[in-house]
Enzyme design. Structure first.
Site, PDB file in Angstrom:
ATOM      1  N   GLU A   1       0.838  -1.212   0.000  1.00 49.68           N
ATOM      2  CA  GLU A   1       0.000   0.000   0.000  1.00 49.68           C
ATOM      3  C   GLU A   1       0.867   1.255   0.000  1.00 49.68           C
ATOM      4  O   GLU A   1       0.578   2.228  -0.700  1.00 49.68           O
ATOM      5  CB  GLU A   1      -0.948   0.013   1.208  1.00 49.68           C
ATOM      6  CG  GLU A   1      -1.995  -1.100   1.211  1.00 49.68           C
ATOM      7  CD  GLU A   1      -2.861  -1.092  -0.030  1.00 49.68           C
ATOM      8  OE1 GLU A   1      -3.176  -0.002  -0.531  1.00 49.68           O
ATOM      9  OE2 GLU A   1      -3.202  -2.182  -0.534  1.00 49.68           O
TER      10      GLU A   1
ATOM     11  N   ASP B   1       4.026  -4.104  -5.711  1.00 50.28           N
ATOM     12  CA  ASP B   1       4.567  -5.397  -5.262  1.00 50.28           C
ATOM     13  C   ASP B   1       6.090  -5.339  -5.203  1.00 50.28           C
ATOM     14  O   ASP B   1       6.707  -5.812  -4.236  1.00 50.28           O
ATOM     15  CB  ASP B   1       4.156  -6.523  -6.225  1.00 50.28           C
ATOM     16  CG  ASP B   1       2.732  -7.003  -5.972  1.00 50.28           C
ATOM     17  OD1 ASP B   1       2.114  -6.545  -4.992  1.00 50.28           O
ATOM     18  OD2 ASP B   1       2.237  -7.840  -6.763  1.00 50.28           O
TER      19      ASP B   1
HETATM   20 ZN   LIG Z   1      -2.402  -2.592  -4.838  1.00 46.07          ZN
END
Ligand SMILES: [Zn+2]
Length: 422
Positions: free
Chosen positions: A281, A368
């Protein structure tokens, strides 16, 4: 009423979208069925046979329900647009309440409420039948009804005054009204983003700061410091009040920002996994995805209003749906176009969704990668994604065409591959 040339084009476009949706769903169902006999090799260590079968059943049940909704929505849209019910209702409304800005805002508002009432049975079925059957639903009837009433109240308090102001702008600013209207709507969106964490979200959920001194709190604040992500609070939201599905997000900006974890997520993941989800996030923030998304939505608002302003000068557009055309910058001349535009916009935007998804997936890969670098290891995030996929009974084998239209995130398989490859 007789169809004009544009009426026919609109009808074809509406049918084309419905047919595309049904075909995609058929394609996806077949793709999923082809893999039902056993767990695909890539997922064998993360999911057992029973859970896998349930995820297949869940996918198919949602798909069938989606087909019913598609057919219903399409039939309804065609009826609304081509039976003359809209011009009739508009005529009745203006005869009773006049054509003042307040009356016109009232007409748009009433139309919006009527349309959402029509779709209530489906929302009810999805929550209390479909989700319930697979053990996800935790919403009580009371919560569900209250949610809708609160939504209506917010629409009255925030949406209605906004509508009135937009329509006033038409009369105040003339030919350039749409630029002012777009600016107003954008300012309104920013204001809602600013006040939502403090004033709107607490109407629906309870937010509890992570307890002082807990290891999870220390771990997550250490991560926020390490990544130079200014946040005042990390809060747990009672997502379990409505569903067993889990999620995490951050909201607000500047010093109002807070990180929110669903209680269901906290219950499902181990601490390093939660840390990696948060790192993902934070990655969205650090890579400026939030600002970029906001930029795109601002462009979208401008395009939308420009299109409405342009269509409001085209007599054929009014005629195609049975409205009378009157030139001039009065609310009553432009309100029918606003309503028609709202009804038709998804017919067009549907075809652009794969493009938007290519873009949003790139963001997911970047977030990621950020999480992997921050954690110094891809494993916690991979474990977290696997658990979330399993618990949410996500479809492990979507058809690529289907996912390109409907998935804003890459599939688990794609994300794992990207995480492991670097
Ligand atoms: Zn995401």
């Amino acid at each position: 009423m007789a169809l004009s040339l544009f009426g026919i084009i609109a009808l074809v476009l509406i049918l084309a979208r419905a047919i595309a949706e049904l075909l995609l769903s058929r394609l996806n169902e077949r793709h999923v069925r082809a893999h039902t006999s056993e767990v695909p090799p890539a997922f064998r260590e993360m999911i057992d046979d029973t859970t896998y079968r349930r995820s297949v059943d869940y996918t198919l049940a949602k798909s069938r329900f989606g087909d019913v909704v598609t057919v219903y929505d399409t039939a309804l849209l065609i009826l609304i647009l081509f039976t003359g019910v809209l011009p009739w209702a508009f005529g009745k409304f203006t005869a009773a309440f006049g054509t003042s800005v307040w009356a016109m805002a009232g007409f748009l508002f009433a139309a919006g409420v009527a349309l959402s009432i029509i779709s209530l049975p489906f929302a009810w079925y999805a929550q209390f039948k479909l989700e319930d059957r697979f053990g996800f639903n935790t919403t009580t009837i009371k919560t569900w009804v209250l949610d809708r009433l609160k939504g209506l109240l917010l629409a009255v308090l925030l949406g209605f005054p906004l509508l009135v102001l937009v329509l006033k702008l038409i009369e105040w600013t003339g030919p350039n009204w749409w630029i002012w209207a777009a600016l107003l709507v954008i300012a309104f969106q920013l204001l809602v983003m600013l006040i939502a964490p403090a004033m709107i979200m607490p109407l629906f959920n309870k937010f509890t700061p992570l307890p002082e001194g807990s290891t999870l709190r220390e771990r997550l604040f250490a991560l926020a410091r390490r990544t130079d992500f200014p946040t005042r609070s990390i809060e747990v939201m009672d997502g379990s009040k409505r569903s067993h599905h889990s999620n995490a997000f951050f909201t607000g900006f500047g010093r109002f920002r807070k990180i929110v974890l669903f209680d269901t997520l906290v219950a499902q993941l181990a601490e390093p996994e939660l840390e990696s989800v948060l790192a993902h996030e934070i990655g969205h923030y650090k890579k400026r995805h939030v600002v970029k998304l906001l930029g795109v939505s601002i462009i979208g608002v401008f395009i939308g209003f420009a299109a409405i302003a342009w269509l409001a000068r085209q007599e054929w557009f009014y005629r195609a749906f049975g409205f009378e055309y009157h030139a001039g910058f009065a609310a009553a001349n432009i309100v029918p176009v606003m309503l028609l535009f709202a009804l038709l916009t998804e017919t067009i935007s549907f075809w652009f969704s794969p493009l938007l998804h290519v873009w949003s997936r790139r963001f997911e890969y970047e977030a990621d990668a950020f999480a992997r670098v921050t954690m110094g290891d891809a494993q916690p995030l991979i474990q977290a994604l696997r658990k979330l996929t399993e618990r949410n009974l996500s479809n492990l084998t979507p058809h690529p065409f289907y996912s390109s239209f409907y998935y804003s995130h890459p599939t688990l398989f794609e994300r794992e591959r990207a995480l492991q490859s670097s």
